[in-house]
Structures are given as structure tokens and as C-alpha cells.
Design a protein around this motif. Structure first.
Motif, PDB file in Angstrom:
ATOM      1  N   ILE A 118      10.146  91.670  58.525  1.00 21.07           N
ATOM      2  CA  ILE A 118       9.581  91.225  59.308  1.00 21.07           C
ATOM      3  C   ILE A 118       8.476  90.111  58.592  1.00 21.07           C
ATOM      4  CG2 ILE A 118       6.453  91.613  58.130  1.00 21.07           C
ATOM      5  CD1 ILE A 118       7.773  94.174  59.573  1.00 21.07           C
ATOM      6  N   ALA A 119       9.258  89.827  56.984  1.00 20.35           N
ATOM      7  CA  ALA A 119       8.803  88.466  56.313  1.00 20.35           C
ATOM      8  C   ALA A 119      10.644  86.957  56.514  1.00 20.35           C
ATOM      9  CB  ALA A 119      10.442  89.250  55.212  1.00 20.35           C
ATOM     10  N   GLN A 153       5.389  87.733  58.635  1.00 21.99           N
ATOM     11  CA  GLN A 153       5.028  88.525  58.084  1.00 21.99           C
ATOM     12  C   GLN A 153       4.871  89.181  56.864  1.00 21.99           C
ATOM     13  OE1 GLN A 153       2.945  87.700  60.742  1.00 21.99           O
ATOM     14  NE2 GLN A 153       4.046  86.889  62.494  1.00 21.99           N
ATOM     15  N   SER A 154       3.893  89.961  56.769  1.00 22.98           N
ATOM     16  CA  SER A 154       3.756  90.551  55.995  1.00 22.98           C
ATOM     17  C   SER A 154       3.587  92.186  56.073  1.00 22.98           C
ATOM     18  CB  SER A 154       2.783  90.646  54.380  1.00 22.98           C
ATOM     19  OG  SER A 154       1.956  90.518  54.856  1.00 22.98           O
ATOM     20  N   ALA A 155       4.462  93.249  54.902  1.00 25.57           N
ATOM     21  CA  ALA A 155       4.212  94.671  54.921  1.00 25.57           C
ATOM     22  C   ALA A 155       3.877  94.944  54.176  1.00 25.57           C
ATOM     23  CB  ALA A 155       5.579  94.880  55.738  1.00 25.57           C
ATOM     24  N   ASP A 156       2.936  95.995  54.104  1.00 24.15           N
ATOM     25  CA  ASP A 156       3.045  97.020  52.918  1.00 24.15           C
ATOM     26  C   ASP A 156       4.198  98.195  52.779  1.00 24.15           C
ATOM     27  OD1 ASP A 156       1.749  95.631  50.924  1.00 24.15           O
ATOM     28  OD2 ASP A 156      -0.134  96.092  52.731  1.00 24.15           O
ATOM     29  N   ARG A 195       6.228  80.693  57.482  1.00 17.44           N
ATOM     30  CA  ARG A 195       4.273  81.101  56.630  1.00 17.44           C
ATOM     31  C   ARG A 195       3.944  80.476  57.568  1.00 17.44           C
ATOM     32  NH1 ARG A 195       4.027  85.675  55.432  1.00 17.44           N
ATOM     33  NH2 ARG A 195       5.373  85.444  53.233  1.00 17.44           N
ATOM     34  N   GLU A 196       3.960  78.983  58.111  1.00 15.47           N
ATOM     35  CA  GLU A 196       3.372  78.497  59.480  1.00 15.47           C
ATOM     36  C   GLU A 196       3.695  79.022  60.355  1.00 15.47           C
ATOM     37  OE1 GLU A 196       4.987  74.536  56.708  1.00 15.47           O
ATOM     38  OE2 GLU A 196       5.689  74.724  58.673  1.00 15.47           O
ATOM     39  N   TRP A 197       4.084  79.278  60.795  1.00 10.63           N
ATOM     40  CA  TRP A 197       3.924  79.874  62.130  1.00 10.63           C
ATOM     41  C   TRP A 197       2.799  81.339  61.923  1.00 10.63           C
ATOM     42  CZ3 TRP A 197       5.111  79.011  67.209  1.00 10.63           C
ATOM     43  CH2 TRP A 197       4.664  80.479  68.383  1.00 10.63           C
ATOM     44  N   ALA A 198       3.385  82.394  61.014  1.00 12.56           N
ATOM     45  CA  ALA A 198       2.535  83.211  61.107  1.00 12.56           C
ATOM     46  C   ALA A 198       1.135  83.036  60.711  1.00 12.56           C
ATOM     47  CB  ALA A 198       2.819  84.129  59.621  1.00 12.56           C
ATOM     48  N   LYS A 253      -4.485  88.811  55.346  1.00 16.10           N
ATOM     49  CA  LYS A 253      -3.114  88.688  56.168  1.00 16.10           C
ATOM     50  C   LYS A 253      -1.924  88.481  56.641  1.00 16.10           C
ATOM     51  CE  LYS A 253      -6.748  89.669  60.276  1.00 16.10           C
ATOM     52  NZ  LYS A 253      -6.647  91.342  60.360  1.00 16.10           N
ATOM     53  N   LEU A 254      -1.277  87.151  55.749  1.00 10.41           N
ATOM     54  CA  LEU A 254      -0.140  86.940  55.424  1.00 10.41           C
ATOM     55  C   LEU A 254       0.821  88.002  54.392  1.00 10.41           C
ATOM     56  CD1 LEU A 254      -1.575  83.018  56.255  1.00 10.41           C
ATOM     57  CD2 LEU A 254      -0.275  84.963  57.629  1.00 10.41           C
ATOM     58  N   TYR A 255       0.216  88.249  53.475  1.00 11.15           N
ATOM     59  CA  TYR A 255       0.758  88.700  52.366  1.00 11.15           C
ATOM     60  C   TYR A 255       0.317  90.100  51.553  1.00 11.15           C
ATOM     61  CZ  TYR A 255       1.351  83.714  51.572  1.00 11.15           C
ATOM     62  OH  TYR A 255       1.568  82.120  51.840  1.00 11.15           O
ATOM     63  N   ALA A 256       1.536  91.077  51.558  1.00  7.60           N
ATOM     64  CA  ALA A 256       0.982  92.191  50.745  1.00  7.60           C
ATOM     65  C   ALA A 256       0.904  92.929  49.215  1.00  7.60           C
ATOM     66  CB  ALA A 256       2.357  93.187  51.297  1.00  7.60           C
ATOM     67  N   PHE A 257       0.829  93.676  49.605  1.00  9.14           N
ATOM     68  CA  PHE A 257      -0.199  93.930  47.580  1.00  9.14           C
ATOM     69  C   PHE A 257       0.495  93.310  47.090  1.00  9.14           C
ATOM     70  CE2 PHE A 257      -1.876  97.534  49.734  1.00  9.14           C
ATOM     71  CZ  PHE A 257      -3.298  97.290  49.800  1.00  9.14           C
ATOM     72  N   ASP A 258       1.691  93.106  46.457  1.00 10.81           N
ATOM     73  CA  ASP A 258       2.953  93.062  45.587  1.00 10.81           C
ATOM     74  C   ASP A 258       3.391  91.305  45.611  1.00 10.81           C
ATOM     75  OD1 ASP A 258       4.287  92.925  47.935  1.00 10.81           O
ATOM     76  OD2 ASP A 258       6.075  94.438  46.849  1.00 10.81           O
TER      77      ASP A 258
END
Length: 219
Positions: free
Chosen positions: A20-21, A25-28, A153-156, A177-182
Motif C-alpha cells: 500500500i505504501a 497510499q497509507s494504512a493503519d 505520494r504525488e500520485w496519491a 487521507k494520505l498519512y497513517a497514525f504513526d
């Protein structure tokens, strides 16, 4: 796009999170349903990846609970349960797709993109926006017929605008939308990415509403 990954297999969970990264994109990532519930109460997700057999319960029950509460977040089931009856139960419980382990990570990326496009109201992966020809499945853009290279990241970020044409998105909304919690996010990260997108895709591609946020420019 920000996703909630519910998977207790640490090897598979890490591989999915990294895929996913790599897609920008990002995932928690959580390994239990109670943690998933906490995450859903803390933020809004674009998509949920759900294992069915978890230490504190069955994913099917979790999914049914989501739908019963009126939560329409797209859900893709990731499971080792491969019987036809399992797939039918998963889809009839409100899942949008069902992927049996082991699976190819590239196929997972394609299914995530397909489900996301359907929810955005346009399942066609080919989009034209002014001088831009965009292939959402291939993650490629041509400007006036010439290829343009975007970072993941630009694409996302650009994809987030494309999914919400005309909608004003604040800086905190884009960060969420783009970054996970950590993830540590610099205060000017969004501005930097927007500036780079304008240089590559055209100055009018993203409009600024001073003090409010950004939106996709008119074609």
C-alpha cells in the motif's frame, strides 16, 4: 487514500502495508477487531481490508456490524477461507470484494483501485482532465500527449483530488487521507506536493481557496 488493514498474520500484514505504501497510499494496521473499532472511531477511512479469522472474533460479525450501523466504507475481505459458501457469506454480508490467501500483492492493488473507482462513481480507469490523459489503473499520466512522472505520494494526492472533483479539501483532510497514525508529517508537506503537481501537470490543475484548502481545477 487511507485504509484500515485488519490482519493478525504479521508477515502478511507487513507485506500488505508495504505494498500500500509503495502505491503511495497509507494504512493503519491493527491485528484485533477491538483495535479496529477504536481506529474507526478515531478517523474516517476510504477502504477496509478485513481478515475473517482474528484473535478476538470473526471478521464477518465485524462486517455485519459495520453495515448494520450504516457504515458504507468499502470492504475487501482477505482470508484463507476459500469455499464457495464462505465467499457467498462474505459478499452477502456487505463486502465489496473477496480475495483468498495466498494472493499476489499486485492483484490486491488492482482490486483496491477497482473498488475505489466504483465508489467514486466512475469505474472507468481512463480519465481525461483538460490536457491530461490519466490511467488510474496503470498510475500513468500524459500531458498533451507526453508522459509525466509522479512520485507515489504525488500520485496519491492527485488521485485524492480526482476522486472528489470540485470538492474543497482542507490541509488536515488531505493529511488524514494520505498519512497513517504513526507517520510524522512536516507542516508544509501538502504545500510542497501541491507545488510539485502544479509544475508537472499545469498551474491550474489544483486551485487554492486561501485559508480553506485546495480543489481540482476545472478542465
Amino acid at each position: 487514500m487511507r485504509m484500515l488493514l485488519i490482519e493478525d498474520d504479521t508477515t502478511l500484514g507487513a507485506a500488505v502495508r508495504d505494498q500500500i505504501a509503495a502505491d503511495g497510499q497509507s494504512a493503519d494496521w491493527v491485528t484485533r477487531l477491538d483495535a479496529a473499532g477504536d481506529a474507526l472511531r478515531a478517523t474516517s477511512y476510504d477502504l477496509i481490508l478485513l481478515d475473517l479469522m482474528l484473535p478476538d472474533g470473526r471478521g464477518i460479525g465485524f462486517l455485519k456490524g459495520l453495515r448494520a450501523r450504516g457504515d458504507v466504507t468499502p470492504v475487501i475481505i482477505l482470508t484463507a477461507l476459500d469455499q464457495v459458501s464462505d465467499r457467498i457469506e462474505g459478499l452477502n454480508s456487505g463486502a465489496d470484494d473477496y480475495l483468498v490467501k495466498p494472493f499476489d500483492l499486485s492483484e490486491l492493488s488492482a482490486r483496491i483501485g477497482s473498488v475505489a473507482r466504483r465508489y467514486s462513481g466512475n469505474p472507468n480507469p481512463i480519465v481525461t482532465h483538460g490536457p491530461l490523459d490519466i490511467d488510474l489503473a496503470a498510475h500513468s499520466i500524459h500531458r498533451d500527449g507526453k508522459p509525466v512522472q509522479l512520485t507515489a505520494r504525488e500520485w496519491a494526492l492527485f488521485e485524492a483530488f480526482l476522486a472528489r472533483p470540485g470538492q474543497l479539501l482542507s490541509k488536515p483532510q488531505l493529511e488524514e487521507k494520505l498519512y497513517a497514525f504513526d507517520t510524522e508529517v512536516e507542516s508544509n508537506t501538502i504545500e510542497v506536493h501541491v507545488s510539485r503537481l502544479r509544475k508537472k501537470l499545469g498551474s491550474a490543475v489544483i486551485e487554492t481557496e486561501r485559508g480553506m484548502g485546495y480543489r481540482l481545477g476545472k478542465p
